[in-house]
Write an enzyme that holds these catalytic residues in place. Structure first.
Site, mmCIF file in Angstrom:
data_model
loop_
_atom_site.group_PDB
_atom_site.id
_atom_site.type_symbol
_atom_site.label_atom_id
_atom_site.label_comp_id
_atom_site.label_asym_id
_atom_site.label_seq_id
_atom_site.Cartn_x
_atom_site.Cartn_y
_atom_site.Cartn_z
ATOM 1 N N GLY A 46 0.843 -1.194 0.000
ATOM 2 C CA GLY A 46 0.000 0.000 0.000
ATOM 3 C C GLY A 46 0.875 1.240 0.000
ATOM 4 O O GLY A 46 2.083 1.156 0.265
ATOM 5 N N GLN A 51 2.820 10.087 1.828
ATOM 6 C CA GLN A 51 4.136 9.444 1.925
ATOM 7 C C GLN A 51 5.076 9.895 0.806
ATOM 8 O O GLN A 51 6.283 9.746 0.908
ATOM 9 C CB GLN A 51 4.005 7.917 1.907
ATOM 10 C CG GLN A 51 3.311 7.368 3.151
ATOM 11 C CD GLN A 51 3.185 5.866 3.110
ATOM 12 O OE1 GLN A 51 2.263 5.326 2.513
ATOM 13 N NE2 GLN A 51 4.129 5.173 3.734
ATOM 14 N N CYS A 95 5.952 -0.147 7.749
ATOM 15 C CA CYS A 95 5.549 1.058 7.022
ATOM 16 C C CYS A 95 6.757 1.557 6.240
ATOM 17 O O CYS A 95 7.868 1.622 6.788
ATOM 18 C CB CYS A 95 5.075 2.122 8.018
ATOM 19 S SG CYS A 95 4.624 3.681 7.225
ATOM 20 N N LEU A 96 6.530 1.908 4.986
ATOM 21 C CA LEU A 96 7.638 2.374 4.151
ATOM 22 C C LEU A 96 8.196 3.700 4.668
ATOM 23 O O LEU A 96 9.316 4.069 4.324
ATOM 24 C CB LEU A 96 7.174 2.504 2.694
ATOM 25 C CG LEU A 96 6.605 1.206 2.084
ATOM 26 C CD1 LEU A 96 6.122 1.449 0.667
ATOM 27 C CD2 LEU A 96 7.633 0.079 2.113
ATOM 28 N N HIS A 137 -4.508 1.245 7.695
ATOM 29 C CA HIS A 137 -3.147 1.817 7.787
ATOM 30 C C HIS A 137 -3.002 2.998 6.808
ATOM 31 O O HIS A 137 -2.475 4.046 7.170
ATOM 32 C CB HIS A 137 -2.151 0.698 7.468
ATOM 33 C CG HIS A 137 -0.708 1.098 7.467
ATOM 34 N ND1 HIS A 137 0.215 0.598 8.362
ATOM 35 C CD2 HIS A 137 -0.005 1.924 6.634
ATOM 36 C CE1 HIS A 137 1.402 1.126 8.102
ATOM 37 N NE2 HIS A 137 1.299 1.927 7.044
ATOM 38 N N GLU A 138 -3.488 2.803 5.575
ATOM 39 C CA GLU A 138 -3.322 3.864 4.558
ATOM 40 C C GLU A 138 -4.216 5.069 4.861
ATOM 41 O O GLU A 138 -3.798 6.220 4.682
ATOM 42 C CB GLU A 138 -3.622 3.325 3.152
ATOM 43 C CG GLU A 138 -2.736 2.169 2.700
ATOM 44 C CD GLU A 138 -1.251 2.389 2.889
ATOM 45 O OE1 GLU A 138 -0.802 3.548 2.866
ATOM 46 O OE2 GLU A 138 -0.529 1.399 3.087
ATOM 47 N N HIS A 141 -2.670 7.278 7.325
ATOM 48 C CA HIS A 141 -1.686 8.210 6.737
ATOM 49 C C HIS A 141 -2.378 9.504 6.285
ATOM 50 O O HIS A 141 -1.815 10.589 6.411
ATOM 51 C CB HIS A 141 -0.989 7.586 5.521
ATOM 52 C CG HIS A 141 0.189 6.710 5.852
ATOM 53 N ND1 HIS A 141 1.303 7.182 6.510
ATOM 54 C CD2 HIS A 141 0.439 5.401 5.589
ATOM 55 C CE1 HIS A 141 2.183 6.198 6.639
ATOM 56 N NE2 HIS A 141 1.683 5.102 6.095
#
Ligand code: K1U
Ligand code: ZN
Length: 177
Positions: A46, A51, A95-96, A137-138, A141
């Site tokens: 994702g 991000q 998480c990236l 999660h997304e 963000h």
């Protein structure tokens, strides 16, 4: 063309609340394409627009492509919203934007999500397990929330200290000390 850079904790831009998308333009379509490229390249399952430094309510998700023989099929969601949720599940998340860290997070195990696609069509998606976790999660963000905000303060503080040390070391190496 170079891939867009993924912002990393503790970058303050990750803490902004993203604004709804009012019109789907070529710029938004290009951003969605770029985000999918970044997600597959990292790799991840994702990615949310903040991000890559764009504070608008856009996410891409593909929780299946890592399975053997699966094709890349990014789900691009504009203005996603969770309208129903139920159950609980604990998942080990990464998480990236939060390098070198994973932790168990408790979230709803089933969600109903409303969004539009890039054609401006309304979508309603029932998701469970990993897809439900990834949507939550997304969408976090988009509200400036990171998964480390959903773990114990002790674990978060330990990670924050480790990350700050890592960044200090990187700075020293760059300046040749
Ligand atoms: O938002 C992000 O930073 C992407 C993140 C999404 C996510 C992971 C785990 C649980 C919920 C949401 C990632 O994709 S981290 C990388 C990852 O999970 C993964 C990478 C390659 C293969 C399988 C998983
Ligand atoms: Zn993330």
């Amino acid at each position: 063309m170079a891939l867009r850079e993924v912002l990393k904790f503790p970058d303050k831009r990750l803490r902004e609340v993203s604004t709804p998308i009012e019109k789907i333009t070529d710029e938004i379509r290009e951003l969605a394409n770029d985000m999918a490229e970044v997600m597959y390249d990292e790799p991840g399952i994702g990615l949310a627009a903040p991000q890559v430094g764009q504070t608008i309510r856009l996410i891409v998700v593909d929780t299946e492509w890592t399975a053997e023989d699966a094709e890349q099929n990014p789900l691009v969601l504009v203005n996603p919203e969770i309208v129903e949720h139920s159950g609980r599940i604990s998942w080990t998340e990464g998480c990236l934007s939060v390098p070198d860290f994973e932790a168990d997070v408790s979230r709803a195990s089933h969600v109903k999500l409303r969004a539009s696609n890039l054609e401006g069509e309304d979508l309603e998606i029932d998701a469970s397990e990993l897809q439900a976790v990834c949507f939550q999660h997304e969408i976090d963000h988009l509200d400036g929330i990171l998964f480390i905000d959903r773990i114990s303060r002790l674990k978060r503080n330990l990670y924050t200290q480790r990350r700050k040390k890592q960044l200090r070391r990187e700075l020293e190496e760059q300046s040749g000390n």
